[in-house]
Design a protein around this motif. Structure first.
Motif, mmCIF file in Angstrom:
data_model
loop_
_atom_site.group_PDB
_atom_site.id
_atom_site.type_symbol
_atom_site.label_atom_id
_atom_site.label_comp_id
_atom_site.label_asym_id
_atom_site.label_seq_id
_atom_site.Cartn_x
_atom_site.Cartn_y
_atom_site.Cartn_z
ATOM 1 N N LEU A 269 0.694 15.504 -3.700
ATOM 2 C CA LEU A 269 0.336 14.012 -3.912
ATOM 3 C C LEU A 269 -0.253 13.875 -5.537
ATOM 4 O O LEU A 269 -0.590 14.742 -6.140
ATOM 5 N N ASP A 270 0.242 12.774 -5.956
ATOM 6 C CA ASP A 270 -0.006 12.360 -7.224
ATOM 7 C C ASP A 270 -1.613 12.016 -7.177
ATOM 8 O O ASP A 270 -1.926 11.226 -6.405
ATOM 9 N N ASP A 271 -2.129 11.945 -8.128
ATOM 10 C CA ASP A 271 -3.895 11.645 -8.160
ATOM 11 C C ASP A 271 -3.778 10.314 -8.522
ATOM 12 O O ASP A 271 -4.217 9.783 -9.700
ATOM 13 N N SER A 272 -3.535 9.060 -7.544
ATOM 14 C CA SER A 272 -3.720 7.760 -7.788
ATOM 15 C C SER A 272 -4.152 7.467 -6.490
ATOM 16 O O SER A 272 -3.383 7.720 -5.506
ATOM 17 N N PRO A 273 -4.787 6.260 -6.516
ATOM 18 C CA PRO A 273 -5.222 5.396 -5.180
ATOM 19 C C PRO A 273 -4.059 5.131 -4.505
ATOM 20 O O PRO A 273 -4.079 4.958 -3.206
ATOM 21 N N ALA B 136 -3.100 6.404 -0.652
ATOM 22 C CA ALA B 136 -3.073 5.283 0.337
ATOM 23 C C ALA B 136 -1.855 5.096 1.307
ATOM 24 O O ALA B 136 -1.846 5.339 2.515
ATOM 25 N N LYS B 137 -0.669 5.529 0.425
ATOM 26 C CA LYS B 137 0.502 5.745 1.105
ATOM 27 C C LYS B 137 0.675 6.804 1.862
ATOM 28 O O LYS B 137 1.107 6.762 3.004
ATOM 29 N N PHE B 138 -0.155 7.967 1.418
ATOM 30 C CA PHE B 138 -0.200 9.220 2.352
ATOM 31 C C PHE B 138 -0.847 8.791 3.688
ATOM 32 O O PHE B 138 -0.226 9.314 4.592
ATOM 33 N N ILE B 139 -1.922 8.359 3.513
ATOM 34 C CA ILE B 139 -2.801 8.052 4.593
ATOM 35 C C ILE B 139 -1.988 7.062 5.603
ATOM 36 O O ILE B 139 -2.126 7.230 6.838
ATOM 37 N N PHE B 140 -1.584 5.890 5.026
ATOM 38 C CA PHE B 140 -0.767 5.095 6.023
ATOM 39 C C PHE B 140 0.247 5.541 6.663
ATOM 40 O O PHE B 140 0.529 5.136 7.919
ATOM 41 N N TYR B 141 1.071 6.660 6.300
ATOM 42 C CA TYR B 141 2.438 6.880 6.848
ATOM 43 C C TYR B 141 2.068 8.339 7.728
ATOM 44 O O TYR B 141 2.892 8.962 8.002
ATOM 45 N N ARG C 38 -13.345 3.166 -2.074
ATOM 46 C CA ARG C 38 -13.075 1.846 -1.970
ATOM 47 C C ARG C 38 -11.594 1.546 -2.576
ATOM 48 O O ARG C 38 -10.898 0.563 -2.259
ATOM 49 N N ASP C 39 -11.330 2.231 -3.734
ATOM 50 C CA ASP C 39 -10.038 1.973 -4.497
ATOM 51 C C ASP C 39 -8.822 2.294 -3.575
ATOM 52 O O ASP C 39 -7.693 1.649 -3.522
ATOM 53 N N VAL C 40 -8.947 3.515 -2.720
ATOM 54 C CA VAL C 40 -7.964 3.661 -1.821
ATOM 55 C C VAL C 40 -7.969 2.711 -0.673
ATOM 56 O O VAL C 40 -6.740 2.399 -0.222
ATOM 57 N N LEU C 41 -8.996 2.336 -0.384
ATOM 58 C CA LEU C 41 -9.011 1.389 0.824
ATOM 59 C C LEU C 41 -8.445 0.073 0.386
ATOM 60 O O LEU C 41 -7.826 -0.413 1.228
ATOM 61 N N ASP C 42 -8.651 -0.298 -0.880
ATOM 62 C CA ASP C 42 -8.072 -1.688 -1.517
ATOM 63 C C ASP C 42 -6.336 -1.491 -1.152
ATOM 64 O O ASP C 42 -5.536 -2.635 -0.766
ATOM 65 N N GLU C 43 -5.931 -0.309 -1.832
ATOM 66 C CA GLU C 43 -4.474 0.133 -1.884
ATOM 67 C C GLU C 43 -3.801 -0.026 -0.435
ATOM 68 O O GLU C 43 -2.694 -0.324 -0.021
ATOM 69 N N LEU C 44 -4.725 0.577 0.644
ATOM 70 C CA LEU C 44 -4.281 0.449 1.853
ATOM 71 C C LEU C 44 -4.146 -0.616 2.788
ATOM 72 O O LEU C 44 -3.420 -0.901 3.525
ATOM 73 N N VAL C 45 -4.902 -1.456 2.380
ATOM 74 C CA VAL C 45 -4.797 -2.962 2.891
ATOM 75 C C VAL C 45 -3.847 -3.545 2.480
ATOM 76 O O VAL C 45 -3.312 -4.206 3.173
ATOM 77 N N THR C 46 -3.467 -3.543 1.216
ATOM 78 C CA THR C 46 -2.110 -4.142 0.718
ATOM 79 C C THR C 46 -0.981 -3.548 1.172
ATOM 80 O O THR C 46 0.296 -4.225 1.414
ATOM 81 N N LEU C 47 -0.844 -2.376 2.171
ATOM 82 C CA LEU C 47 0.230 -1.901 2.541
ATOM 83 C C LEU C 47 0.569 -2.512 3.971
ATOM 84 O O LEU C 47 1.729 -2.382 4.430
ATOM 85 N N HIS C 48 -0.201 -3.292 4.321
ATOM 86 C CA HIS C 48 -0.279 -4.046 5.785
ATOM 87 C C HIS C 48 0.478 -5.279 5.540
ATOM 88 O O HIS C 48 0.447 -6.086 4.535
#
Length: 310
Positions: A154-158, A162-167, A184-194
């Motif tokens: 994984l690259d060190d970016s939120p 987030a993509k890794f967690i989502f899929y 919370r930065d990862v959480l913000d990105e995870l929400v936008t994937l929905h």
């Protein structure tokens, strides 16, 4: 006795698929009665002979099949069975396409997938590392993410995390909840994937909580989740929000009403369940711009489908 034995053998032939097509010819039909009395033992002999031939033949050798067919058969195996198959069919079971498919079916997104692979790279080894990293995450989420980062998975970016967690579906949801509460930065990105476009509000909320599990108790983290969901839902449905008068604040109120209604209807300790009329009245006190008909549909969905946070 002979006639009964012949019938038993005959039925077994139909079940096992060892029927000789010549045995069903017109000549057999004309001599059926004669065979029943004089050649009952022959049928048993052919049956046992066919079974013996099948036992001697064993399993089909995948190396004798076309490669694309052999790979298709092996693609249905999990990692453990594929490793066992590699003991017999080394070239086939070690094929990179099979292990690549196993990696991407379990971990749908990894940064390493889109990178140029170094010499000696193997998807089989990558599968082992992904599996080890997931186990590490389920024990300690911070160390698990660090494992993936340190090995270039994984690259060190939120956004990438987030993509890794989502899929990925192998991560423990309790550990994931702890990690997202801290990041919370990862959480913000995870929400936008929905993508909640054209989804009914309770169904969208259920999908949201399937990926981002709600805490067991009310608190600041739950409020944060609902706030982020409300903004994302309105962003995905601008026309619906305008037609129904939905704003992020109104959706926030409706989400809390749906959660409380879910608890009320699902809890065995609540004897006097909330009626539809009571739900409409209580909800419209907090969200006056929402139509009574829409709120009634919300109640019907919870009553028929069930809890939004399960």
């Amino acid at each position: 006795m002979g006639q009964g034995l012949w019938r038993v053998a005959r039925n077994q032939q139909f079940q096992q698929g060892y029927i000789d097509q010549s045995f069903l010819s017109a000549e057999h039909d004309s001599n059926m009665n004669h065979r029943r009395h004089t050649q009952g033992g022959i049928d048993l002999y052919h049956l046992l002979k066919a079974r013996k031939a099948k036992d001697e033949q064993g399993f089909i050798n995948l190396e004798m099949l076309p490669p694309e067919l052999s790979l298709t058969i092996l693609s249905y195996l999990n990692a453990t069975d594929l490793c066992l198959a590699s003991c017999v069919w080394q070239d086939l079971a070690n094929d990179e396409l099979l292990w690549q498919g196993l990696c991407k079916s379990t971990w749908g997104h990894c940064s390493i997938y889109s990178k140029r692979h170094p010499p000696g790279f193997s998807y089989r080894n990558l599968y082992m590392r992904l599996d080890e990293g997931s186990l590490t995450f389920n024990a300690n989420p911070v160390e698990g993410v660090e494992y993936f980062l340190s090995r270039g998975i994984l690259d060190d970016s939120p956004k990438e995390i987030a993509k890794f967690i989502f899929y990925t579906r192998t991560l423990n949801w309790k550990k994931l909840r702890i990690y997202l509460d801290e990041r919370r930065d990862v959480l913000d990105e995870l929400v936008t994937l929905h993508n909640f476009s054209n989804q009914f509000l309770p169904n969208a909320l259920r999908e949201f909580f399937r990926h981002i599990h709600a805490p067991e108790e009310r608190g600041e983290y739950l409020e944060t989740l609902i706030t982020k969901f409300s903004h994302r839902f309105c962003a995905c449905n601008p026309t619906l929000a305008r037609d129904l008068g939905l704003s992020p604040d109104a959706v926030y109120v409706l989400c809390y009403s749906l959660i409380l209604l879910s608890i009320d209807l699902a809890s065995p300790h609540v004897k006097n369940k909330m009626s539809k009329r009571e739900f409409i009245r209580n909800t419209r006190r907090a969200a006056q711009n929402i139509s009574e008909e829409f709120v009634g549909h919300l109640y019907d969905n919870i009553y028929l489908v069930g809890h939004v946070a399960v």
